[in-house]
Scaffold this motif. Structure first.
Motif, PDB file in Angstrom:
ATOM      1  N   TYR A 298      -1.008  12.028  -2.702  1.00 61.21           N
ATOM      2  CA  TYR A 298      -2.196  11.184  -2.904  1.00 61.21           C
ATOM      3  C   TYR A 298      -3.444  11.880  -2.351  1.00 61.21           C
ATOM      4  CZ  TYR A 298      -5.478   7.293  -2.508  1.00 61.21           C
ATOM      5  OH  TYR A 298      -6.591   6.503  -2.619  1.00 61.21           O
TER       6      TYR A 298
ATOM      7  N   TYR B 120     -15.268 -10.667   1.290  1.00 61.06           N
ATOM      8  CA  TYR B 120     -15.907  -9.383   0.944  1.00 61.06           C
ATOM      9  C   TYR B 120     -17.197  -9.601   0.157  1.00 61.06           C
ATOM     10  CZ  TYR B 120     -12.123  -6.481   2.678  1.00 61.06           C
ATOM     11  OH  TYR B 120     -11.222  -5.854   3.493  1.00 61.06           O
TER      12      TYR B 120
ATOM     13  N   ILE C 268     -11.775   6.964  -4.916  1.00 62.60           N
ATOM     14  CA  ILE C 268     -10.765   5.932  -5.169  1.00 62.60           C
ATOM     15  C   ILE C 268     -11.081   5.146  -6.442  1.00 62.60           C
ATOM     16  CG2 ILE C 268     -11.811   4.423  -3.393  1.00 62.60           C
ATOM     17  CD1 ILE C 268      -8.984   3.131  -3.202  1.00 62.60           C
TER      18      ILE C 268
ATOM     19  N   ARG D  67      -7.054  12.895  -4.088  1.00 60.96           N
ATOM     20  CA  ARG D  67      -8.313  12.356  -3.537  1.00 60.96           C
ATOM     21  C   ARG D  67      -9.317  13.444  -3.177  1.00 60.96           C
ATOM     22  NH1 ARG D  67     -11.280   9.840  -2.355  1.00 60.96           N
ATOM     23  NH2 ARG D  67     -11.202   8.390  -0.610  1.00 60.96           N
TER      24      ARG D  67
ATOM     25  N   SER E 145      -5.497 -11.473   2.772  1.00 53.52           N
ATOM     26  CA  SER E 145      -5.452 -10.722   4.022  1.00 53.52           C
ATOM     27  C   SER E 145      -6.218 -11.396   5.156  1.00 53.52           C
ATOM     28  CB  SER E 145      -6.001  -9.322   3.805  1.00 53.52           C
ATOM     29  OG  SER E 145      -5.304  -8.703   2.749  1.00 53.52           O
TER      30      SER E 145
ATOM     31  N   PHE F  74      -2.986 -11.306  -2.502  1.00 56.81           N
ATOM     32  CA  PHE F  74      -3.260 -10.857  -1.131  1.00 56.81           C
ATOM     33  C   PHE F  74      -4.321 -11.752  -0.496  1.00 56.81           C
ATOM     34  CE2 PHE F  74      -1.155  -6.750  -0.521  1.00 56.81           C
ATOM     35  CZ  PHE F  74      -0.887  -6.322  -1.801  1.00 56.81           C
TER      36      PHE F  74
ATOM     37  N   ARG G 108      -2.911   7.121   1.407  1.00 54.72           N
ATOM     38  CA  ARG G 108      -3.302   8.334   2.132  1.00 54.72           C
ATOM     39  C   ARG G 108      -2.222   8.979   2.978  1.00 54.72           C
ATOM     40  NH1 ARG G 108      -8.348   5.482   4.492  1.00 54.72           N
ATOM     41  NH2 ARG G 108      -6.730   3.913   4.367  1.00 54.72           N
TER      42      ARG G 108
ATOM     43  N   ARG H 235       0.827  -1.217   0.000  1.00 57.42           N
ATOM     44  CA  ARG H 235       0.000   0.000   0.000  1.00 57.42           C
ATOM     45  C   ARG H 235       0.859   1.263   0.000  1.00 57.42           C
ATOM     46  NH1 ARG H 235      -5.779   0.043   1.935  1.00 57.42           N
ATOM     47  NH2 ARG H 235      -6.371  -2.109   2.210  1.00 57.42           N
ATOM     48  N   GLN H 236       2.007   1.161  -0.683  1.00 56.60           N
ATOM     49  CA  GLN H 236       2.941   2.297  -0.657  1.00 56.60           C
ATOM     50  C   GLN H 236       2.365   3.552  -1.302  1.00 56.60           C
ATOM     51  OE1 GLN H 236       6.286   0.339  -2.500  1.00 56.60           O
ATOM     52  NE2 GLN H 236       5.752   0.962  -4.572  1.00 56.60           N
ATOM     53  N   ALA H 237       1.395   3.389  -2.201  1.00 58.18           N
ATOM     54  CA  ALA H 237       0.677   4.556  -2.727  1.00 58.18           C
ATOM     55  C   ALA H 237      -0.591   4.695  -1.903  1.00 58.18           C
ATOM     56  CB  ALA H 237       0.329   4.332  -4.198  1.00 58.18           C
TER      57      ALA H 237
ATOM     58  N   SER I 164      -4.502   0.053  -7.801  1.00 53.51           N
ATOM     59  CA  SER I 164      -5.859  -0.473  -7.969  1.00 53.51           C
ATOM     60  C   SER I 164      -6.300  -0.919  -6.588  1.00 53.51           C
ATOM     61  CB  SER I 164      -5.872  -1.626  -8.969  1.00 53.51           C
ATOM     62  OG  SER I 164      -7.196  -2.089  -9.131  1.00 53.51           O
ATOM     63  N   ASP I 165      -7.169  -1.894  -6.502  1.00 49.11           N
ATOM     64  CA  ASP I 165      -7.575  -2.468  -5.227  1.00 49.11           C
ATOM     65  C   ASP I 165      -7.907  -3.922  -5.496  1.00 49.11           C
ATOM     66  OD1 ASP I 165      -8.389  -1.536  -2.333  1.00 49.11           O
ATOM     67  OD2 ASP I 165      -9.892  -2.973  -2.955  1.00 49.11           O
ATOM     68  N   ILE I 166      -8.046  -4.713  -4.431  1.00 50.87           N
ATOM     69  CA  ILE I 166      -8.381  -6.121  -4.675  1.00 50.87           C
ATOM     70  C   ILE I 166      -9.864  -6.306  -5.044  1.00 50.87           C
ATOM     71  CG2 ILE I 166      -6.547  -7.049  -3.196  1.00 50.87           C
ATOM     72  CD1 ILE I 166      -8.821  -7.671  -1.126  1.00 50.87           C
TER      73      ILE I 166
ATOM     74  N   HIS J  72       2.072  -5.751   6.939  1.00 48.09           N
ATOM     75  CA  HIS J  72       0.745  -5.472   6.383  1.00 48.09           C
ATOM     76  C   HIS J  72       0.836  -4.081   5.777  1.00 48.09           C
ATOM     77  CE1 HIS J  72      -3.893  -6.186   7.024  1.00 48.09           C
ATOM     78  NE2 HIS J  72      -3.569  -6.026   5.758  1.00 48.09           N
TER      79      HIS J  72
ATOM     80  N   ILE K 135       4.002  -0.789  -7.376  1.00 50.34           N
ATOM     81  CA  ILE K 135       2.846  -1.689  -7.438  1.00 50.34           C
ATOM     82  C   ILE K 135       1.731  -0.908  -8.102  1.00 50.34           C
ATOM     83  CG2 ILE K 135       2.302  -1.136  -4.998  1.00 50.34           C
ATOM     84  CD1 ILE K 135       0.928  -4.011  -4.946  1.00 50.34           C
TER      85      ILE K 135
END
Ligand code: CP3
Length: 347
Positions: free
Chosen positions: A36, A154, A45, A40, A209, A207, A31, A27-29, A75-77, A323, A72
């Motif tokens: 960033y 999810y 997002i 936003r 998680s 991932f 908030r 999650r290096q990119a 995007s998101d999962i 994490h 990386i």
């Protein structure tokens, strides 16, 4: 400048010697970066994710700010669930929300199989654009997907969940329905990862998680075969695969049995013990507590030293957090950490 294939990250994935330990941050990119937060203010997002130019801009923010060994793709999962038929939104301050979660056999049957080139074309385009930006820097690009269990959790819960009651109830009471859902998700994730590699991703991370919420026996029976499908499909594209989970101290051997090239661990396991359990024929990624970055530098440094000492300069260690990096993490500490890992691990 070294080629991407000879970069520290790729060499570590193959367990080859490196001039210094590679480091990137999950999650290096995000908030914690003012750049960033500025974007936003204007965009949601999902807007950032669906616009390839903006996604590349966010992907590059941490690369410009820090001496990271990988980018990386931004995007998101969860967007993978949209073309399948689930209505995803992100509610400010509350995280992801799915308006029509999967609860019944009929819900599972109605999930669509859409080629990633159609349903997730924006991320594939972002990968192609990001590769162009990264090419002259020799920095590899990581593509990613959620693992079937984390996606299922999810899809069923409809959002974040503390105890995963709906997901585990379906798993435990209706194993056939569960198996159908998991194989749809495993194949969707596998196809998406293959498409990301075809678009130019140099490494793929899966991932998982929430896998650590499961007993080893439930993980083995209801999850592992599907995670293995995803990992095997991803590996068919010929790029190294990282399988990451949280709270997986009791699952490491099972995770390694998926065939993933690298296993990502969190800070609840000692790195040397984790590596022994995974096997030294695999690479390992981790495992600084992301909360340590809020402490004084001396505390960050001593924990970083300990991780590097446990890795013992063995080939195949990728330094990372255990994490994702948290909002409000001090940027100055991140910069110092990345430089420090390189400085003290130099061979
Ligand atoms: O690593 C990177 O820089 C790439 C981008 C990335 C994001 N999410 C962007 C994001 C990656 C790899 C993820 C993975 C992800 N998303 C996971 C697996 C890793 C993990 O941390 O466990 C999970 C479980 C999700 C689901 C998700 N996305 C949640 C629960 C939330 C809300 C909570 C939160 O952290 O804000 C998101 C939103 C999200 N995804 C944000 C970012 C930068 C924050 C959204 C914002 O800008 O408000």
């Amino acid at each position: 400048m070294t080629s991407v294939q000879e970069s520290r990250l790729l060499r570590a994935c193959r367990r080859e010697e490196v001039d210094a330990t590679p480091v990137w941050l999950m999650r290096q990119a995000g908030r914690y970066m003012p750049e960033y937060r500025k974007l936003r203010e204007k965009w949601g997002i999902l807007d950032l994710i669906r616009n390839p130019e903006l996604a590349v801009e966010v992907t590059m923010q941490p690369i410009e700010a820090f001496d990271l060994d990988a980018a990386i793709i931004f995007s998101d999962i969860l967007p993978i669930l949209e073309p399948m038929g689930l209505a995803l939104s992100f509610v400010r301050g509350e995280g992801p929300h799915i308006a029509n979660p999967v609860r019944t056999a009929a819900d599972v049957d109605s999930l669509r199989t859409v080629p990633p080139e159609d349903g997730l074309h924006f991320t594939l385009e972002a990968i192609r654009l990001a590769k162009r930006e990264l090419a002259n820097r020799g920095v590899p690009l990581i593509g990613f997907s959620g693992a079937p269990y984390t996606l299922a959790s999810y899809a069923i819960e409809g959002g974040g969940s503390r105890h995963h009651i709906n997901a585990k109830r379906l798993m435990m009471s209706q194993p056939t329905v569960w198996g159908n859902l998991m194989s749809k998700l495993a194949n969707a994730a596998g196809a998406y990862l293959q498409a990301q590699a075809a678009a130019g991703a140099d490494v793929l991370q899966v991932f998982d998680s929430w896998a650590g919420e499961l007993s080893p026996d439930d993980y083995r029976h209801y999850v592992l075969p599907h995670t293995r499908t995803t990992v095997e499909m991803a590996r068919q594209s010929g790029v190294p695969v990282i399988l990451f989970g949280v709270g997986t101290a009791s699952l490491l051997e099972l995770m390694a049995s998926t065939g993933a090239d690298v296993i990502g661990i969190d800070w609840r396991v000692e790195l040397d013990e984790g590596w022994r359990r995974i096997g030294h024929d695999r690479a390992i990624q981790g495992n600084l507590d992301p909360v340590a970055l809020f402490a004084d530098w001396d505390a960050v440094r001593s924990r970083t030293d300990r991780i590097l000492q446990q890795a013992n300069r063995r080939s195949g260690h990728i330094f990372n957090l255990g994490h994702g990096i948290l909002p409000n993490t001090p940027v100055e500490t991140v910069k110092r950490l990345v430089d420090y890992v390189h400085e003290v691990s130099v061979r």
